[in-house]
Design a protein around this motif. Structure first.
Motif, PDB file in Angstrom:
ATOM      1  N   ARG A 277       8.855  -4.113   0.059  1.00  0.00           N
ATOM      2  CA  ARG A 277       7.500  -4.014   0.618  1.00  0.00           C
ATOM      3  C   ARG A 277       7.089  -5.260   1.410  1.00  0.00           C
ATOM      4  O   ARG A 277       6.254  -5.191   2.300  1.00  0.00           O
ATOM      5  N   SER A 278       7.672  -6.425   1.089  1.00  0.00           N
ATOM      6  CA  SER A 278       7.319  -7.665   1.778  1.00  0.00           C
ATOM      7  C   SER A 278       8.143  -7.910   3.034  1.00  0.00           C
ATOM      8  O   SER A 278       7.835  -8.809   3.820  1.00  0.00           O
TER       9      SER A 278
ATOM     10  N   ARG B   8      -5.027   4.963   1.746  1.00  0.00           N
ATOM     11  CA  ARG B   8      -4.278   4.828   0.492  1.00  0.00           C
ATOM     12  C   ARG B   8      -3.456   6.075   0.243  1.00  0.00           C
ATOM     13  O   ARG B   8      -3.766   7.158   0.740  1.00  0.00           O
TER      14      ARG B   8
ATOM     15  N   ASP C 231      -0.928  -2.786   0.220  1.00  0.00           N
ATOM     16  CA  ASP C 231      -0.789  -2.624  -1.234  1.00  0.00           C
ATOM     17  C   ASP C 231      -0.644  -1.171  -1.663  1.00  0.00           C
ATOM     18  O   ASP C 231      -0.026  -0.882  -2.666  1.00  0.00           O
ATOM     19  N   THR C 232      -1.234  -0.270  -0.906  1.00  0.00           N
ATOM     20  CA  THR C 232      -1.236   1.143  -1.296  1.00  0.00           C
ATOM     21  C   THR C 232      -0.008   1.896  -0.828  1.00  0.00           C
ATOM     22  O   THR C 232       0.122   3.084  -1.095  1.00  0.00           O
TER      23      THR C 232
END
Length: 120
Positions: free
Chosen positions: A55-56, A88, A67-68
């Motif tokens: 994710r990063s 989201r 974040d979602t």
């Protein structure tokens, strides 16, 4: 090569990569005497990262997913069984605010059951 009296293959030894005593970073391997990441990982910030799932570092180093969202196949998005609604990821099969599709809110005393609002 002879390294500290031991016979070492400096083409493949991550502790002696290309030369005696030249250690690769912890997540790197040694191929052909060069420290490098094994596919499907890429070097990001001195570490081998799978840019298909991280994710990063989604798709490329430094690309951060919200974040979602998850990183799926190198792109930020929602995991299976989820849809992006209002920024989201939600499961429209069971989300009372997004039942069956984004924005479809179930009424009072209703539940979202497999994408359909039903009375309790």
């Amino acid at each position: 090569s002879s390294c500290a009296g031991r016979c070492i293959d400096t083409n493949n030894d991550p502790q002696n990569c290309g030369a005696c005593g030249r250690a690769c970073p912890a997540t790197f391997g040694c191929r052909g005497g060069v420290c490098q990441c094994a596919p499907p990982t890429s070097a990001c910030g001195g570490r081998c990262i799978n840019t298909n799932t991280d994710r990063s570092n989604c798709g490329r180093c430094g690309n951060v997913c919200p974040d979602t969202q998850a990183c799926i196949g190198g792109a930020c998005g929602c995991p299976a069984q989820s849809s992006l609604c209002g920024g989201r990821c939600v499961n429209t099969n069971f989300d009372v605010a997004n039942c069956g599709r984004c924005g479809n809110r179930c009424g009072p005393r209703q539940a979202c059951v497999f994408g359909t609002c039903r009375g309790l």
